[in-house]
Design a protein around this motif. Sequence first.
Motif, PDB file in Angstrom:
ATOM      1  N   ASN A  49       5.809  -5.675  -9.285  1.00 23.50           N
ATOM      2  CA  ASN A  49       6.726  -4.599  -9.639  1.00 23.50           C
ATOM      3  C   ASN A  49       6.138  -3.862 -10.833  1.00 23.50           C
ATOM      4  OD1 ASN A  49       9.352  -4.798  -7.982  1.00 23.50           O
ATOM      5  ND2 ASN A  49       8.975  -6.923  -8.574  1.00 23.50           N
ATOM      6  N   TRP A  50       6.083  -2.544 -10.759  1.00 21.91           N
ATOM      7  CA  TRP A  50       5.547  -1.765 -11.867  1.00 21.91           C
ATOM      8  C   TRP A  50       6.527  -0.653 -12.227  1.00 21.91           C
ATOM      9  CZ3 TRP A  50       4.131   3.438 -11.011  1.00 21.91           C
ATOM     10  CH2 TRP A  50       4.009   3.827  -9.670  1.00 21.91           C
TER      11      TRP A  50
ATOM     12  N   ARG B 214       8.282  -1.562  -6.284  1.00 24.43           N
ATOM     13  CA  ARG B 214       7.656  -2.757  -5.741  1.00 24.43           C
ATOM     14  C   ARG B 214       6.409  -2.365  -4.951  1.00 24.43           C
ATOM     15  NH1 ARG B 214      10.143  -7.501  -1.707  1.00 24.43           N
ATOM     16  NH2 ARG B 214       8.498  -9.062  -2.188  1.00 24.43           N
ATOM     17  N   ASN B 215       5.324  -3.041  -5.226  1.00 23.43           N
ATOM     18  CA  ASN B 215       4.050  -2.823  -4.542  1.00 23.43           C
ATOM     19  C   ASN B 215       3.712  -4.112  -3.789  1.00 23.43           C
ATOM     20  OD1 ASN B 215       1.586  -1.862  -3.713  1.00 23.43           O
ATOM     21  ND2 ASN B 215       0.593  -2.030  -5.708  1.00 23.43           N
ATOM     22  N   HIS B 216       4.054  -4.151  -2.513  1.00 20.83           N
ATOM     23  CA  HIS B 216       3.964  -5.383  -1.731  1.00 20.83           C
ATOM     24  C   HIS B 216       3.228  -5.084  -0.430  1.00 20.83           C
ATOM     25  CE1 HIS B 216       6.249  -8.933   0.378  1.00 20.83           C
ATOM     26  NE2 HIS B 216       5.012  -9.270   0.011  1.00 20.83           N
TER      27      HIS B 216
ATOM     28  N   MET C 295      -1.271  -3.110   4.576  1.00 15.68           N
ATOM     29  CA  MET C 295      -0.060  -2.946   5.369  1.00 15.68           C
ATOM     30  C   MET C 295       1.161  -3.209   4.491  1.00 15.68           C
ATOM     31  SD  MET C 295       0.878  -2.154   8.488  1.00 15.68           S
ATOM     32  CE  MET C 295      -0.171  -2.820   9.773  1.00 15.68           C
ATOM     33  N   PHE C 296       1.980  -2.188   4.350  1.00 14.79           N
ATOM     34  CA  PHE C 296       3.219  -2.270   3.586  1.00 14.79           C
ATOM     35  C   PHE C 296       4.394  -2.371   4.557  1.00 14.79           C
ATOM     36  CE2 PHE C 296       0.050  -0.048   1.170  1.00 14.79           C
ATOM     37  CZ  PHE C 296       0.238  -0.395  -0.158  1.00 14.79           C
ATOM     38  N   ASN C 297       5.577  -2.560   4.030  1.00  8.59           N
ATOM     39  CA  ASN C 297       6.766  -2.567   4.883  1.00  8.59           C
ATOM     40  C   ASN C 297       7.150  -1.179   5.363  1.00  8.59           C
ATOM     41  OD1 ASN C 297       7.101  -5.344   4.810  1.00  8.59           O
ATOM     42  ND2 ASN C 297       8.439  -5.278   3.006  1.00  8.59           N
TER      43      ASN C 297
ATOM     44  N   ASN D  18       1.728   3.655  -4.487  1.00  8.46           N
ATOM     45  CA  ASN D  18       1.206   2.296  -4.569  1.00  8.46           C
ATOM     46  C   ASN D  18      -0.274   2.194  -4.224  1.00  8.46           C
ATOM     47  OD1 ASN D  18       3.440   0.834  -5.499  1.00  8.46           O
ATOM     48  ND2 ASN D  18       4.347   0.738  -3.458  1.00  8.46           N
ATOM     49  N   LEU D  19      -0.798   3.141  -3.468  1.00  6.74           N
ATOM     50  CA  LEU D  19      -2.209   3.122  -3.108  1.00  6.74           C
ATOM     51  C   LEU D  19      -3.096   3.757  -4.172  1.00  6.74           C
ATOM     52  CD1 LEU D  19      -1.881   3.897   0.692  1.00  6.74           C
ATOM     53  CD2 LEU D  19      -2.834   1.808  -0.318  1.00  6.74           C
TER      54      LEU D  19
END
Length: 704
Positions: A87-88, A99-101, A124-126, A286-287
């Motif tokens: 989390n950032w 969230r970066n998951h 691959m993210f959600n 996030n990327l």
Amino acid sequence: MKHFLFSALLSIAIFNFAKAQQLKSPNGNFAMDFTLLSDGSPSYSLNYKNKAIVKPSKLGLELKNDKKSLLNDFTIVDTKTATFDENWKPVWGEVAAIRNHYNELAVTLNQKETDRKVIIRFRMFNDGLGFRYEFPSQKNLTYFVIKEERTQFAMTGDHTAFWIPGDYDTQEYDYTKSKLSEIRGLSEKATTDNVSQRSFSPTGVQTSLMLKTADGIYINLHEAALINYSCMHLNLDDKNMVFESWLTPDARGDKGYMQAPHHSPWRTIIVSDNATEILASKMTLNLNDPNKIEDTSWIKPVKYIGVWWEMITGKSSWAYTDDFPTVQLGVSDFSKAKPNGKHAANNDKVKTYIDFAAKHGFDAVLVEGWNEGWEDWFGHSKDYVFDFVTPYPDFDVKGIEAYAKSKGVKMMMHHETSGSVRNYERHIDKAYQFMKDNGYDAVKSGYVGDIMPRGENHYSQWIVNHYQYAIEKAAEYKIMVNAHEAVRPTGIARTYPNLIGNESARGTEYQAFGGNKPNHVTVLPFTRLVGGPMDYTPGIFEMDMSKLNPDNKSHVNSTIANQLALYVTMYSPLQMAADLPENYDRFLDAFQFIKDVAIDWSDSKYLEAEPGEYVTVARKAKGTNNWFLGNVNGETPRTSTLKFDFLEKGKKYVATIYADAKDAHYKTNSQAYTIKKMNVTSKSKLEQLSAAGGGFAISIIEVK
């Protein structure tokens, strides 16, 4: 909290080289299959909830003047998988934490004939898939030139698309909605005039591209982290419904000069069966790399006004005089020139804007046309147009800064490069230092017209690098940047949060040039805003441009309620109240929403959305328990049914609703609105009408 799990897999011992490698999202909804075809060409496909989204599509790059391109003849020599979760906190944004998951697959390929290695990294993210090409340091691949990137996105059908024509120089188009098969026939009509443009194909389109399948799946194609690389467009093979990447060339026709180690930007595919989830996605951010600016205390969201709109409409001018047939800085003596009487950036007028900003609580005032050179700034392929430090005789830089400071208002600088990036780089240190010496913390830069050096394009690698240079140089001086006519954003504001705004799309100014489509603002959140915030310059209350300039017959295709809602639906930490002070004085009750609305948020809820039709968003003001809600609507009147379940349970709020009147219409009755108050809680519901080209805005203030 951060979690990173690596797993190295020895492909020689375990895998058949051509066997598919599968990567799934953390929630299991997405599955990507990577494989090598019989000729050693890399290929991928993507499924969402067991439905095909991207059919098997080739990957690779065609090289210039090279004995073999990076397209085929590969074997898999290694694969690595990883899981990452953190989390950032953004410096500014739609939410307080992100969230970066993702799950990751990195496939190392070796080209047998050349013994060159390429890594294709998938994340691959959600909410979708990102992938890029990486070129590790190696003796057989050092310097190389890209002739074309051959990344494919094979669609599963003739989807509905919201698109603008492929163009190397501008994104300032209205969006066209059509089937993919119709793009070719509509391309010429969709390509409207602009001061600098270069279309490349009748089936070429720009990203961020929004698509919808016949069975209701929303797909967004874009790129993230565009650094030291050419901007990517998409060219459609409309017989097979396959998009292929098409990079912007430089003046020589080359599409990328590379030196290993290096990597491409991420190619992104965001997918959902709910349109609101496309809007809420943070995958593009996030990327990008984490923030590289250690001290961010000077980076602050800004709500501003300025003299810009009266110049855009033709009421006033940027130029100071009509005396000179041409202008040469250092030669033309403006102190002896006769003022033309229309110059907006004069001391008296700017002070009235400062007074208005101080009275109504705005942070800053932007002044354009303050510096010498506007008399012949455009259309002459002129290198040395501005020096960015020499004011006209009627603009006292020191005096205006002191006056603004006495009123508690900041000034915003304007740097128009007229496309001469070489000249801007010559002067940029001196210009930024001049800003700091005179109390300016933010700059609006512009790149109108053809790029200098001649033959370059706005979106080529060299010019993309210039935009990045300007952002990073500004950070050294603690200056925030709002870049107009630059390349469209790709989430770089995560890494350099001093990039607080971009234009890079058809903005409000076109309402004074003949108008935007009334549904334009219901498309932009699905396209342009996927990469970052836009300086859309909303807040126009006088829709009839002839009342500002009798020669301008344009009409703003919007209602006042729609203009208010834009402050919520068009997210940006930089928001302008673009109209003239006298027009706000006529509608002070509606203007109150612009004064009240926040520009930095701790939470955002996308309540309902359909590209090209409507968008409804609720946002929580950072540091408070207050919410603001906005709805923008397209051509068809509709009624929204809203729940206030995003409010804190047990709390009471007062909602002030700024809405279209029953007979409001963007063309025939654009200034008709109503304002009402009601008490609400988390259990409340509301049915609210939006007119054609209309909307509504709601401030929801906690009762203490």
